[in-house]
Design a protein around this motif. Structure first.
Motif, PDB file in Angstrom:
ATOM      1  N   ALA A  88      12.561  23.064   5.924  1.00  0.00           N
ATOM      2  CA  ALA A  88      11.637  21.928   5.816  1.00  0.00           C
ATOM      3  C   ALA A  88      10.529  22.221   4.802  1.00  0.00           C
ATOM      4  N   GLN A  89      10.020  23.444   4.811  1.00  0.00           N
ATOM      5  CA  GLN A  89       8.982  23.820   3.857  1.00  0.00           C
ATOM      6  C   GLN A  89       9.506  23.776   2.423  1.00  0.00           C
ATOM      7  N   LEU A  90      10.741  24.230   2.228  1.00  0.00           N
ATOM      8  CA  LEU A  90      11.322  24.226   0.886  1.00  0.00           C
ATOM      9  C   LEU A  90      11.567  22.796   0.401  1.00  0.00           C
ATOM     10  N   VAL A  91      12.040  21.939   1.280  1.00  0.00           N
ATOM     11  CA  VAL A  91      12.271  20.539   0.915  1.00  0.00           C
ATOM     12  C   VAL A  91      10.966  19.876   0.490  1.00  0.00           C
ATOM     13  N   ARG A  92       9.909  20.085   1.268  1.00  0.00           N
ATOM     14  CA  ARG A  92       8.611  19.503   0.948  1.00  0.00           C
ATOM     15  C   ARG A  92       8.096  20.040  -0.396  1.00  0.00           C
ATOM     16  N   PHE A  93       8.308  21.327  -0.656  1.00  0.00           N
ATOM     17  CA  PHE A  93       7.883  21.936  -1.913  1.00  0.00           C
ATOM     18  C   PHE A  93       8.622  21.310  -3.103  1.00  0.00           C
ATOM     19  N   LYS A  94       9.914  21.141  -2.977  1.00  0.00           N
ATOM     20  CA  LYS A  94      10.719  20.612  -4.078  1.00  0.00           C
ATOM     21  C   LYS A  94      10.434  19.137  -4.354  1.00  0.00           C
ATOM     22  N   ARG A  95       9.990  18.414  -3.352  1.00  0.00           N
ATOM     23  CA  ARG A  95       9.719  16.996  -3.545  1.00  0.00           C
ATOM     24  C   ARG A  95       8.437  16.735  -4.335  1.00  0.00           C
ATOM     25  N   ASP A  96       7.591  17.734  -4.470  1.00  0.00           N
ATOM     26  CA  ASP A  96       6.351  17.586  -5.212  1.00  0.00           C
ATOM     27  C   ASP A  96       6.631  17.824  -6.697  1.00  0.00           C
ATOM     28  N   PRO A  97       6.478  16.815  -7.550  1.00  0.00           N
ATOM     29  CA  PRO A  97       6.752  16.986  -8.991  1.00  0.00           C
ATOM     30  C   PRO A  97       5.949  18.113  -9.625  1.00  0.00           C
ATOM     31  N   ALA A  98       4.776  18.400  -9.075  1.00  0.00           N
ATOM     32  CA  ALA A  98       3.938  19.465  -9.636  1.00  0.00           C
ATOM     33  C   ALA A  98       4.579  20.844  -9.494  1.00  0.00           C
ATOM     34  N   ASN A  99       5.566  20.967  -8.607  1.00  0.00           N
ATOM     35  CA  ASN A  99       6.213  22.262  -8.376  1.00  0.00           C
ATOM     36  C   ASN A  99       7.486  22.446  -9.197  1.00  0.00           C
ATOM     37  N   GLN A 100       7.750  21.512 -10.099  1.00  0.00           N
ATOM     38  CA  GLN A 100       8.956  21.593 -10.924  1.00  0.00           C
ATOM     39  C   GLN A 100       8.994  22.916 -11.696  1.00  0.00           C
ATOM     40  N   GLY A 101      10.076  23.689 -11.513  1.00  0.00           N
ATOM     41  CA  GLY A 101      10.230  24.964 -12.200  1.00  0.00           C
ATOM     42  C   GLY A 101       9.471  26.119 -11.572  1.00  0.00           C
ATOM     43  N   GLN A 102       8.764  25.860 -10.459  1.00  0.00           N
ATOM     44  CA  GLN A 102       7.977  26.895  -9.803  1.00  0.00           C
ATOM     45  C   GLN A 102       8.775  27.577  -8.687  1.00  0.00           C
ATOM     46  N   VAL A 103       8.304  28.723  -8.250  1.00  0.00           N
ATOM     47  CA  VAL A 103       8.934  29.475  -7.173  1.00  0.00           C
ATOM     48  C   VAL A 103       8.162  29.235  -5.877  1.00  0.00           C
ATOM     49  N   MET A 104       8.888  28.957  -4.808  1.00  0.00           N
ATOM     50  CA  MET A 104       8.278  28.742  -3.500  1.00  0.00           C
ATOM     51  C   MET A 104       7.789  30.080  -2.949  1.00  0.00           C
ATOM     52  N   THR A 105       6.460  30.218  -2.788  1.00  0.00           N
ATOM     53  CA  THR A 105       5.900  31.491  -2.322  1.00  0.00           C
ATOM     54  C   THR A 105       4.938  31.308  -1.152  1.00  0.00           C
ATOM     55  N   SER A 106       4.981  30.161  -0.507  1.00  0.00           N
ATOM     56  CA  SER A 106       4.069  29.895   0.602  1.00  0.00           C
ATOM     57  C   SER A 106       4.853  29.684   1.889  1.00  0.00           C
ATOM     58  N   GLY A 107       4.140  29.520   2.989  1.00  0.00           N
ATOM     59  CA  GLY A 107       4.799  29.336   4.277  1.00  0.00           C
ATOM     60  C   GLY A 107       5.613  30.560   4.650  1.00  0.00           C
ATOM     61  N   LEU A 108       6.762  30.344   5.252  1.00  0.00           N
ATOM     62  CA  LEU A 108       7.634  31.464   5.626  1.00  0.00           C
ATOM     63  C   LEU A 108       8.176  32.180   4.401  1.00  0.00           C
TER      64      LEU A 108
END
Length: 222
Positions: free
Chosen positions: A119-139
């Motif tokens: 769920a955290q990854l889905v929410r991260f990817k849906r934000d256009p500002a995170n395009q090309g970024q690495v998920m490093t928050s939450g779990l």
């Protein structure tokens, strides 16, 4: 397999219900997530490429390629991974004990952990500002693969429930195979090869973040 074992085996009813319930919960979670991903992102590109090559190079139909290259290869692996919910339903004794309840708690923890991570990854990817970024928050701050870690916990938990019985104690090969597959074969290695090539900050993320078991991240060296 959990359902067929439930109706065919003569084991302890309470253990059968517990294993069936946990396996069903795990399957519903995974199936729901996969359905959402298919509807939101389309077919998995790995399977599209695999089936496309079979059609182009061998002239196989979609049905034949799917049966031989996907289902026929994955069915034996699935059978082995699911051994805890099969062998654990055979014996009528002993009654549910401390080990079983620890297993149930571990399994529920794993299912919740991977659900939250996805769920955290889905929410991260849906934000256009995170395009090309690495998920490093939450779990994802504590493990590079919270979904894989949660999956392993879910099946090791079901193994502990099965392990209270004589047949079930031998089903450890199931979660052991799953853990090895996720971390050493088709899971993490495949994802990390792709991420390293496509995400500029992924190598730094790997250097400071645990690959499996959640752990506080290492401090970046200036």
């Amino acid at each position: 397999m959990a359902v067929s074992s439930f109706f065919l085996a003569d084991g302890l009813h309470e253990r059968k219900l517990l294993l069936l319930g946990l396996c069903a919960l795990w399957g519903i979670r995974l199936g729901s997530y996969m359905l959402w991903r298919w509807r939101d992102h389309g077919s998995d590109r790995r399977y599209v490429a695999l089936l496309g090559r079979a059609e182009a190079q061998r002239g196989w139909s979609f049905a034949k390629a799917s049966a031989l290259l996907v289902f026929a290869t994955q069915a034996p692996l699935l059978f082995i991974v699911c051994l805890p919910v099969q062998l654990g339903q055979i014996a009528a004794q002993p009654p549910l004990g401390t080990l079983a309840w620890i297993g149930a708690a571990l399994s529920l923890f794993g299912i919740a952990f991977e659900t939250i991570g996805d769920a955290q990854l889905v929410r991260f990817k849906r934000d256009p500002a995170n395009q090309g970024q690495v998920m490093t928050s939450g779990l994802w701050r504590y493990t590079r693969h919270p979904n894989y870690f949660g999956d392993a916990c879910a099946w090791w938990g079901m193994y502990l429930i099965a392990a209270e019985t004589s047949p079930g104690v031998w089903s450890f090969i199931g979660p052991a195979l799953l853990t090895w597959t996720l971390m050493k074969w088709s899971g993490a290695p495949t994802v990390e090869r792709k991420m390293t090539k496509t995400k500029p900050g992924y190598a730094d993320y790997v250097s400071r973040t645990s690959g499996f078991v959640p752990w506080p991240p290492k401090r970046s060296v200036a």
